[in-house]
Scaffold this motif. Sequence first.
Motif, PDB file in Angstrom:
ATOM      1  N   GLU A   1       0.822  -1.205   0.000  1.00 30.01           N
ATOM      2  CA  GLU A   1       0.000   0.000   0.000  1.00 30.01           C
ATOM      3  C   GLU A   1       0.862   1.264   0.000  1.00 30.01           C
ATOM      4  O   GLU A   1       0.481   2.268  -0.597  1.00 30.01           O
ATOM      5  CB  GLU A   1      -0.970  -0.021   1.176  1.00 30.01           C
ATOM      6  CG  GLU A   1      -2.088  -1.024   0.959  1.00 30.01           C
ATOM      7  CD  GLU A   1      -2.992  -1.237   2.160  1.00 30.01           C
ATOM      8  OE1 GLU A   1      -2.622  -0.855   3.299  1.00 30.01           O
ATOM      9  OE2 GLU A   1      -4.083  -1.804   1.961  1.00 30.01           O
ATOM     10  N   SER A   2       2.032   1.203   0.621  1.00 31.32           N
ATOM     11  CA  SER A   2       2.917   2.368   0.626  1.00 31.32           C
ATOM     12  C   SER A   2       3.474   2.647  -0.771  1.00 31.32           C
ATOM     13  O   SER A   2       3.942   3.750  -1.050  1.00 31.32           O
ATOM     14  CB  SER A   2       4.064   2.191   1.631  1.00 31.32           C
ATOM     15  OG  SER A   2       5.010   1.261   1.147  1.00 31.32           O
ATOM     16  N   MET A   3       3.387   1.633  -1.660  1.00 34.26           N
ATOM     17  CA  MET A   3       3.827   1.809  -3.049  1.00 34.26           C
ATOM     18  C   MET A   3       2.668   2.186  -3.965  1.00 34.26           C
ATOM     19  O   MET A   3       2.791   2.160  -5.181  1.00 34.26           O
ATOM     20  CB  MET A   3       4.481   0.509  -3.554  1.00 34.26           C
ATOM     21  CG  MET A   3       5.755   0.166  -2.820  1.00 34.26           C
ATOM     22  SD  MET A   3       6.636  -1.261  -3.498  1.00 34.26           S
ATOM     23  CE  MET A   3       5.479  -2.582  -3.312  1.00 34.26           C
ATOM     24  N   GLY A   4       1.519   2.518  -3.375  1.00 32.44           N
ATOM     25  CA  GLY A   4       0.379   2.947  -4.173  1.00 32.44           C
ATOM     26  C   GLY A   4      -0.510   1.822  -4.664  1.00 32.44           C
ATOM     27  O   GLY A   4      -1.256   1.983  -5.625  1.00 32.44           O
ATOM     28  N   LEU A   5      -0.441   0.680  -4.002  1.00 31.75           N
ATOM     29  CA  LEU A   5      -1.273  -0.459  -4.386  1.00 31.75           C
ATOM     30  C   LEU A   5      -2.358  -0.684  -3.336  1.00 31.75           C
ATOM     31  O   LEU A   5      -2.198  -0.322  -2.172  1.00 31.75           O
ATOM     32  CB  LEU A   5      -0.413  -1.720  -4.515  1.00 31.75           C
ATOM     33  CG  LEU A   5       0.712  -1.643  -5.547  1.00 31.75           C
ATOM     34  CD1 LEU A   5       1.658  -2.816  -5.400  1.00 31.75           C
ATOM     35  CD2 LEU A   5       0.149  -1.576  -6.954  1.00 31.75           C
ATOM     36  N   VAL A   6      -3.459  -1.273  -3.764  1.00 26.98           N
ATOM     37  CA  VAL A   6      -4.530  -1.644  -2.853  1.00 26.98           C
ATOM     38  C   VAL A   6      -4.542  -3.165  -2.778  1.00 26.98           C
ATOM     39  O   VAL A   6      -4.534  -3.844  -3.801  1.00 26.98           O
ATOM     40  CB  VAL A   6      -5.889  -1.110  -3.350  1.00 26.98           C
ATOM     41  CG1 VAL A   6      -7.022  -1.600  -2.460  1.00 26.98           C
ATOM     42  CG2 VAL A   6      -5.868   0.412  -3.398  1.00 26.98           C
ATOM     43  N   VAL A   7      -4.558  -3.679  -1.544  1.00 27.04           N
ATOM     44  CA  VAL A   7      -4.422  -5.116  -1.306  1.00 27.04           C
ATOM     45  C   VAL A   7      -5.619  -5.633  -0.511  1.00 27.04           C
ATOM     46  O   VAL A   7      -6.037  -5.007   0.453  1.00 27.04           O
ATOM     47  CB  VAL A   7      -3.143  -5.416  -0.487  1.00 27.04           C
ATOM     48  CG1 VAL A   7      -2.959  -6.909  -0.289  1.00 27.04           C
ATOM     49  CG2 VAL A   7      -1.926  -4.786  -1.124  1.00 27.04           C
ATOM     50  N   GLU A   8      -6.122  -6.777  -0.932  1.00 17.52           N
ATOM     51  CA  GLU A   8      -7.152  -7.487  -0.166  1.00 17.52           C
ATOM     52  C   GLU A   8      -6.779  -8.961  -0.165  1.00 17.52           C
ATOM     53  O   GLU A   8      -6.209  -9.468  -1.133  1.00 17.52           O
ATOM     54  CB  GLU A   8      -8.532  -7.337  -0.809  1.00 17.52           C
ATOM     55  CG  GLU A   8      -9.177  -5.999  -0.603  1.00 17.52           C
ATOM     56  CD  GLU A   8      -9.686  -5.758   0.817  1.00 17.52           C
ATOM     57  OE1 GLU A   8     -10.017  -6.717   1.534  1.00 17.52           O
ATOM     58  OE2 GLU A   8      -9.736  -4.576   1.196  1.00 17.52           O
TER      59      GLU A   8
END
Length: 146
Positions: free
Chosen positions: A103-110
């Motif tokens: 997420e700190s790299m601009g990704l959204v994770v689920e």
Amino acid sequence: MKKTYEIAGQVMGFFDAFKGSRPAIDNDKILIVRGRSRKVIPLDDFDAKLTEIGEILGGTELEPSSEKMEEILKAGDKNIQESNISTNSVDNQGFMRVKEELESMGLVVEYKIFELPSFDVIIAIWEDKNELPPLYVEVTVSEHKG
């Protein structure tokens, strides 16, 4: 074909991430497959899509903070270590650390964890927060500890 491959294949096929997917770890007790898809899933649909594939697999969803999930991660860690791949011990915070890094790299994770009759399945998906391709998919299929 081993049952682990069938389960991983269903997940990769569902997310259209089969082409180019490859096993990161594959032994008698655990299979981890990573792939990516040119498909983009709206971020608001991540949870529903993970739930849908869990239902297709016939799995029971487990809560991320449950004691059962911690048991699954410990069993998976043991199975990974048996593959002779260098890794740090897995704990129930490991997913959160990886999620925070992505997420700190601009990704959204689920991710979601499902219990099947003989296997535990962890499915994680992530993509750019601006809904740009690719969609990354990782599935871990681990034999229940015996």
